[in-house]
Design an enzyme around this catalytic site. Structure first.
Site, short mmCIF file in Angstrom:
data_model
loop_
_atom_site.label_atom_id
_atom_site.label_comp_id
_atom_site.label_asym_id
_atom_site.label_seq_id
_atom_site.Cartn_x
_atom_site.Cartn_y
_atom_site.Cartn_z
CB THR A 1 89.12 -29.23 15.10
OG1 THR A 1 89.13 -29.81 16.52
CG2 THR A 1 87.85 -28.73 14.68
NE ARG B 1 87.18 -31.89 25.61
CZ ARG B 1 87.60 -31.61 24.55
NH1 ARG B 1 86.93 -31.95 23.41
NH2 ARG B 1 88.65 -30.82 24.35
CG ASP C 1 88.69 -25.77 20.49
OD1 ASP C 1 88.54 -26.99 20.49
OD2 ASP C 1 89.38 -25.10 19.69
N GLY D 1 93.64 -27.95 18.24
CA GLY D 1 94.61 -28.18 19.13
C GLY D 1 94.01 -28.63 20.52
CG ASP D 2 94.86 -29.03 25.42
OD1 ASP D 2 93.58 -29.27 25.57
OD2 ASP D 2 95.56 -29.16 26.21
#
EC number: 3.5.1.26
Length: 396
Positions: free
Chosen positions: A246, A274, A277, A298-299
């Site tokens: 991101t 989906r 964040d 990240g995740d």
């Protein structure tokens, strides 16, 4: 200018107006290292960092995740269009993130990257105003390339916080944005290769046929489970610079007016629908003129459950420096997810900043401010170690 800031579990970059020295004592536990402007000297058992004792002008500032140099340079130029960057922070963040969308930064921002299970690219983006706490965001945006600019229109032309999916695309059309395909030959080839490899990896669990060897279609397992035990490590998804990446950007002017923004095309081969964040306030980014701001990468499926950007800002509100705030924003995640991968940047309202990372080889980020010694824009890099979950906190 490029600075490598050592190898440790958490490596933090911090600029400040005045320092004397800092000592970090090693111990059997993984240690925290900090780096400041100035030279460092390492001795047995102790790492001493000599800091620059002179007062440094820190604002205005632009800081963003990853080595997205062109985005940072453009945002900095826009911020400097007025003296001290006054009233330019929103323009800087939006145009900086938009630059990354156009450049398809690492194929993880903008069109033509991270196809979902059906081969389509969708976009998420957010803008947050630290003066008013207003937010504009879009998620699952289809057929519109300018995600961050549509998010700005949500902020400026609606009383809502977020619009999603086809309805967000219809809103964008009403605001003058044109519909066009976000699929490119490269993203189509990426999707075809994934399907040829039995759709591995994917994000399904507790279904049949076995999602680890099959593309589906899937149905729930017939045996009810009271608690699902995950048998696929999250790091199997190759989360990092080329996936789950991101652009998160923060701009601050000399009066500590702050905007934060994000833009991404999400997780590669995600289940359609989906949302990660990046467009979630407090997860992908958070800004408050009274305190500072934070951005995360990240995740996203894990990070959004813990609101690490909000945690970092609230830690600074409680008096912690950005270094400790960045740790705190990620530490909560590590309590539950030892295989987590991600990074967080925290900046206080005065321009002091820190970056923390976990589970990646390294995390580069860009900074532009008057504090640069070889020009305003520089690349800074954090090296991380995966699989560690304890750090020593050093008072700054």
């Amino acid at each position: 200018m490029k600075r490598h800031l050592g190898t440790c579990l958490w490596v933090l970059c911090l600029a400040s107006t005045a320092f004397s020295s800092l000592a970090v004592t090693t111990s059997p536990k993984p240690t925290l290292a900090s780096a400041f402007s100035g030279k460092s000297k390492t001795t047995a058992g102790t790492t001493a960092v000599k800091a620059n004792k002179t007062t440094v002008e820190l604002l205005p500032m632009v800081i963003n995740t990853w080595k997205f140099t062109a985005a940072n340079v453009l945002a900095w130029r826009i911020l400097k269009q007025s003296k001290g960057g006054l009233r330019q922070t929103r323009n800087a963040v939006v145009e900086g993130c938009s630059k990354c969308e156009k450049l398809q930064c690492d194929r993880t921002v903008g069109y033509g990257g991270s196809p979902d299970e059906l081969g389509e690219t969708t976009l998420d983006a957010m803008v947050m105003d630290g003066a008013t706490m207003d937010v504009g965001a879009v998620a699952g945006l289809r057929r519109i390339k300018d995600a961050i600019k549509v998010a700005r229109h949500v902020l400026e032309h609606t009383q809502h916080t977020m619009l999603v999916g086809d309805a967000a695309s219809a809103f964008a059309n009403a605001m003058g944005f044109e519909s066009e395909s976000l699929i490119t030959p490269e993203s189509k080839d990426m999707w075809l290769q994934w399907t040829a490899e039995n759709c591995q990896p994917n994000f399904w669990k507790n279904v049949h046929p076995d999602p680890k060897v099959s593309c589906g279609p899937y149905k729930p397992r017939p045996t009810p489970l009271t608690r699902w035990k995950e048998d696929r490590a999250r790091n199997e998804y190759e989360i990092g610079r080329k996936n789950h990446d991101t652009i998160g950007m923060i701009a601050i002017d000399v009066e500590s007016n702050i905007h934060a923004g994000t833009s991404t095309n999400g997780a590669r081969h995600k289940i359609p629908g989906r949302v990660g964040d990046s467009p979630i306030p407090g997860a992908g980014a958070y800004a408050d003129n009274e305190v500072g701001a934070a951005v995360a990468t990240g995740d996203g499926d894990v990070m959004m459950r813990f609101l690490p950007s909000l945690l970092a800002v609230e830690a600074m509100r409680a008096g912690k420096p950005p270094a400790e705030a960045a740790q705190e924003g990620l530490r909560r995640i590590l309590k539950y997810h030892k295989d987590f991968m991600g990074a967080l940047i925290a900046v206080d309202r005065l321009g002091n900043y820190a970056a923390a990372c976990y589970g990646l080889d390294e995390f580069p980020f860009m900074v532009s401010s008057p504090a640069g010694t070889d020009g305003p824009t520089r690349l800074e890099t954090v090296k991380c170690i995966a699989g560690q979950d304890k750090v020593n906190v050093v008072s700054l």
